[in-house]
Design an enzyme around this catalytic site. Structure first.
Site, PDB file in Angstrom:
ATOM      1  N   LYS A 168       0.860  -1.194   0.000  1.00  0.00           N
ATOM      2  CA  LYS A 168       0.000   0.000   0.000  1.00  0.00           C
ATOM      3  C   LYS A 168       0.884   1.228   0.000  1.00  0.00           C
ATOM      4  O   LYS A 168       1.979   1.208   0.565  1.00  0.00           O
ATOM      5  CB  LYS A 168      -0.894   0.020   1.246  1.00  0.00           C
ATOM      6  CG  LYS A 168      -2.153   0.826   1.059  1.00  0.00           C
ATOM      7  CD  LYS A 168      -3.196   0.008   0.316  1.00  0.00           C
ATOM      8  CE  LYS A 168      -4.513   0.703   0.165  1.00  0.00           C
ATOM      9  NZ  LYS A 168      -5.561  -0.222  -0.276  1.00  0.00           N
ATOM     10  N   GLY A 189     -23.740   4.223   1.077  1.00  0.00           N
ATOM     11  CA  GLY A 189     -22.724   4.659   0.110  1.00  0.00           C
ATOM     12  C   GLY A 189     -23.212   4.326  -1.289  1.00  0.00           C
ATOM     13  O   GLY A 189     -23.553   3.180  -1.576  1.00  0.00           O
ATOM     14  N   GLY A 214     -21.387   5.137  -4.164  1.00  0.00           N
ATOM     15  CA  GLY A 214     -20.255   5.468  -5.029  1.00  0.00           C
ATOM     16  C   GLY A 214     -19.975   4.277  -5.925  1.00  0.00           C
ATOM     17  O   GLY A 214     -20.892   3.550  -6.313  1.00  0.00           O
ATOM     18  N   ASN A 215     -18.716   4.069  -6.244  1.00  0.00           N
ATOM     19  CA  ASN A 215     -18.353   2.988  -7.158  1.00  0.00           C
ATOM     20  C   ASN A 215     -18.837   1.628  -6.657  1.00  0.00           C
ATOM     21  O   ASN A 215     -19.531   0.898  -7.362  1.00  0.00           O
ATOM     22  CB  ASN A 215     -16.820   3.003  -7.344  1.00  0.00           C
ATOM     23  CG  ASN A 215     -16.350   1.842  -8.186  1.00  0.00           C
ATOM     24  OD1 ASN A 215     -16.113   0.759  -7.652  1.00  0.00           O
ATOM     25  ND2 ASN A 215     -16.239   2.032  -9.474  1.00  0.00           N
ATOM     26  N   GLY A 246     -20.942   0.820  -4.010  1.00  0.00           N
ATOM     27  CA  GLY A 246     -22.360   0.764  -3.681  1.00  0.00           C
ATOM     28  C   GLY A 246     -23.245   0.753  -4.920  1.00  0.00           C
ATOM     29  O   GLY A 246     -24.193  -0.036  -5.023  1.00  0.00           O
TER      30      GLY A 246
HETATM   31  P1  NAD Z   1     -16.560   6.328  -3.712  1.00  0.00           P
HETATM   32  O1  NAD Z   1     -15.841   7.553  -3.348  1.00  0.00           O
HETATM   33  O2  NAD Z   1     -16.854   6.035  -5.148  1.00  0.00           O
HETATM   34  O3  NAD Z   1     -17.973   6.276  -2.960  1.00  0.00           O
HETATM   35  C1  NAD Z   1     -18.108   6.488  -1.600  1.00  0.00           C
HETATM   36  C2  NAD Z   1     -19.578   6.733  -1.283  1.00  0.00           C
HETATM   37  O4  NAD Z   1     -19.714   6.889   0.121  1.00  0.00           O
HETATM   38  C3  NAD Z   1     -20.128   8.008  -1.919  1.00  0.00           C
HETATM   39  O5  NAD Z   1     -21.443   7.773  -2.348  1.00  0.00           O
HETATM   40  C4  NAD Z   1     -20.135   9.001  -0.743  1.00  0.00           C
HETATM   41  O6  NAD Z   1     -21.121   9.994  -0.870  1.00  0.00           O
HETATM   42  C5  NAD Z   1     -20.462   8.056   0.386  1.00  0.00           C
HETATM   43  N1  NAD Z   1     -20.133   8.638   1.691  1.00  0.00           N
HETATM   44  C6  NAD Z   1     -19.095   9.442   2.030  1.00  0.00           C
HETATM   45  N2  NAD Z   1     -19.197   9.812   3.325  1.00  0.00           N
HETATM   46  C7  NAD Z   1     -20.315   9.225   3.791  1.00  0.00           C
HETATM   47  C8  NAD Z   1     -20.969   9.239   5.039  1.00  0.00           C
HETATM   48  N3  NAD Z   1     -20.495   9.945   6.062  1.00  0.00           N
HETATM   49  N4  NAD Z   1     -22.095   8.496   5.179  1.00  0.00           N
HETATM   50  C9  NAD Z   1     -22.599   7.789   4.137  1.00  0.00           C
HETATM   51  N5  NAD Z   1     -22.036   7.776   2.930  1.00  0.00           N
HETATM   52  C10 NAD Z   1     -20.910   8.468   2.758  1.00  0.00           C
HETATM   53  O7  NAD Z   1     -15.741   5.130  -3.036  1.00  0.00           O
HETATM   54  P2  NAD Z   1     -15.752   3.589  -3.397  1.00  0.00           P
HETATM   55  O8  NAD Z   1     -14.665   3.309  -4.357  1.00  0.00           O
HETATM   56  O9  NAD Z   1     -17.150   3.159  -3.694  1.00  0.00           O
HETATM   57  O10 NAD Z   1     -15.278   2.976  -2.007  1.00  0.00           O
HETATM   58  C11 NAD Z   1     -16.169   2.789  -0.918  1.00  0.00           C
HETATM   59  C12 NAD Z   1     -15.517   1.884   0.101  1.00  0.00           C
HETATM   60  O11 NAD Z   1     -15.167   0.659  -0.514  1.00  0.00           O
HETATM   61  C13 NAD Z   1     -14.228   2.410   0.730  1.00  0.00           C
HETATM   62  O12 NAD Z   1     -14.137   1.920   2.033  1.00  0.00           O
HETATM   63  C14 NAD Z   1     -13.153   1.745  -0.115  1.00  0.00           C
HETATM   64  O13 NAD Z   1     -11.921   1.649   0.575  1.00  0.00           O
HETATM   65  C15 NAD Z   1     -13.781   0.398  -0.329  1.00  0.00           C
HETATM   66  N6  NAD Z   1     -13.244  -0.344  -1.465  1.00  0.00           N
HETATM   67  C16 NAD Z   1     -13.301   0.158  -2.727  1.00  0.00           C
HETATM   68  C17 NAD Z   1     -12.806  -0.574  -3.786  1.00  0.00           C
HETATM   69  C18 NAD Z   1     -12.912  -0.094  -5.213  1.00  0.00           C
HETATM   70  O14 NAD Z   1     -12.488  -0.834  -6.116  1.00  0.00           O
HETATM   71  N7  NAD Z   1     -13.479   1.063  -5.469  1.00  0.00           N
HETATM   72  C19 NAD Z   1     -12.198  -1.819  -3.544  1.00  0.00           C
HETATM   73  C20 NAD Z   1     -12.156  -2.318  -2.242  1.00  0.00           C
HETATM   74  C21 NAD Z   1     -12.681  -1.563  -1.218  1.00  0.00           C
END
Ligand code: NAD
Length: 416
Positions: A104, A216, A218-219, A221
């Site tokens: 990391k 969530g 985002g990506n 969710g």
């Molecule tokens: P993202 O930035 O695309 O989405 C995050 C979402 O969480 C957004 O909709 C944001 O509005 C929401 N959010 C932020 N603060 C919040 C709060 N206080 N309450 C509720 N919602 C809130 O991120 P992502 O890539 O979807 O990642 C989300 C999680 O998944 C993180 O913990 C990340 O480490 C983990 N993750 C992501 C990946 C990946 O490939 N993208 C892989 C493994 C783990």
């Protein structure tokens, strides 16, 4: 992160080590990263001033293969956090049995306040600083919090300039045009959806009309919601940082996305009731997917969780003191190192495609992802069955990962 991530990582490791009766020396070996590099990242800002940032790269354990893990740009990045995250990557790669160790990296900076030019200079200077540590055979970075395919493209370009030829296999999560993999964008959400579907099957819940709640949008969710709804599940609530929305009859996922793109939030979507993120976590449902932040399920609210299955889309959404409560409350908990491993699995496919200079279509990517996720889910199930009630789902998953790492360590032996 609010709680000390390295302390949490150590606690989880110790618990699994105890289950396996692991030798103390070996436990020490696994608590300590192979190496950590701290680098100075000076760049010229747009206003002509020089600003010095601090970056890190941690390589936790390389016995199973090259180090693999994302690069995070965030003001709170610390060496301890990067070490903890690299440790989780070791377990995540081992759970899904891909030939990598955990790595990391991160730079303490606020990308929201930086221009694209400043970010590019930061990325190129950071890449040049960690050059002695990375290569397609040694350590392969990827995106993490606030880094994206464009930043991966700059890393690939910088590394390639130093080598004198194009090296796409140096990073994953690149744009498809530069050797990225099809299906990478949806891979983490798809992996969450696959493991949730298998868990539902296991406990006798029909996915058709099963109620799913997602924190969530985002990506992770969004794609988990989209894929599960394509499979017949009813997404009854989603949220983002501004709050949540609820509709008992289910939401049309793409319409919610349209609304979010237009207004900046899911809140206010037609025909829904507004709820808080705290209320959302406690809704009665078959599947709950925390896919936003860490430490949202704590000992304060774990007892109020009303889901039969929890699938951890986010990294570290459950605090260690809530693990046991959640395990007792729910029928099946899919820990982050299993549930959200779809992203690193497709990163592995991307690297394989780059090394072979031969690219797969999306159907093949999704099929291979499906195979690995289902297999890994069943392997975790088997370990959990062997260990019984005494082990939480997280401890069982950690034990599977740890066994694989220890096996590789013992086969290679300790030099000299
Ligand atoms: P993202 O930035 O695309 O989405 C995050 C979402 O969480 C957004 O909709 C944001 O509005 C929401 N959010 C932020 N603060 C919040 C709060 N206080 N309450 C509720 N919602 C809130 O991120 P992502 O890539 O979807 O990642 C989300 C999680 O998944 C993180 O913990 C990340 O480490 C983990 N993750 C992501 C990946 C990946 O490939 N993208 C892989 C493994 C783990």
């Amino acid at each position: 992160m609010n709680e000390d991530p390295l302390q949490i990582a150590h606690l989880q490791l110790e618990e699994a080590a105890e289950m396996m009766d692991l030798d103390d020396g070996l436990l020490d070996y696994l608590k300590t990263p192979d190496r950590v590099m701290q680098v100075k990242v000076p760049i010229r800002m747009d206003d002509g001033s020089i600003k010095v940032f601090t970056g890190y790269r941690s390589q936790h354990c390389g016995v199973r293969g090259p180090y693999k893990g994302g690069i995070r740009y965030h003001p709170d990045v610390t060496m301890e956090e990067v070490i903890a995250l690299s440790m989780w990557m070791t377990w995540k790669c081992a759970v899904v049995d891909i030939p990598y160790g955990g790595g990391k990296g991160g730079v303490a900076c606020n990308p929201k306040e930086m221009s694209s030019g400043e970010l590019e200079r930061l990325t190129r200077r950071y890449t040049s600083a960690i050059l002695p540590l990375i290569s397609p055979d040694r350590d392969i970075p990827a995106p993490d919090v606030y880094t994206n395919p464009q930043i991966m493209a700059w890393i690939m370009d910088t590394y390639s300039i130093f080598q004198g030829y194009s090296v796409p296999g140096i990073v994953t999560g690149k744009p498809v045009e530069l050797g990225g993999s099809k299906g990478r964008i949806s891979s983490t959400g798809r992996g969450v959806a696959i493991t949730a579907r298998e868990a539902a099957k296991k406990i006798g819940v029909r996915l058709n009309n099963a109620r799913v709640v997602i924190q969530g949008f985002g990506n992770v969710g969004y794609y988990a919601a989209k894929i599960l709804s394509e499979w017949g599940a009813k997404i009854i609530a989603v949220s983002d940082s501004r709050g949540g929305i609820y509709r008992a009859e289910g939401l049309t996922v793409d319409k919610v996305l349209e609304h979010k793109v237009k207004t900046g939030s899911v809140v206010g979507f037609n025909g829904t009731k507004e709820i808080s993120n705290e209320e959302l976590l406690e809704l009665e449902c078959e599947v709950l997917i925390p896919a936003a932040l860490e430490n949202v399920i704590t000992k304060k609210n774990a007892d109020n969780i009303n889901a039969r299955i929890v699938a951890e889309g986010a990294n570290g959404p459950t605090t260690p003191d809530a693990d046991r409560i959640l395990d007792d409350k729910c029928e099946l908990v899919l820990p982050d190192i299993l549930a959200n491993s779809g992203g690193v699995v497709v990163s592995y496919f991307e690297w394989v495609q780059d090394l072979n200079r031969y690219f797969w279509d999306e159907e093949r990517v999704n099929q291979e992802l499906e195979r690995i996720m289902v297999k890994s889910f069943n392997e975790v199930l088997e370990v959990k069955r062997e260990l019984g009630k005494e082990a939480t789902w997280r401890a069982a998953t950690m034990t599977l990962a740890l066994k694989r790492v220890v096996e590789a360590f013992e086969l290679r032996g300790l030099w000299p």
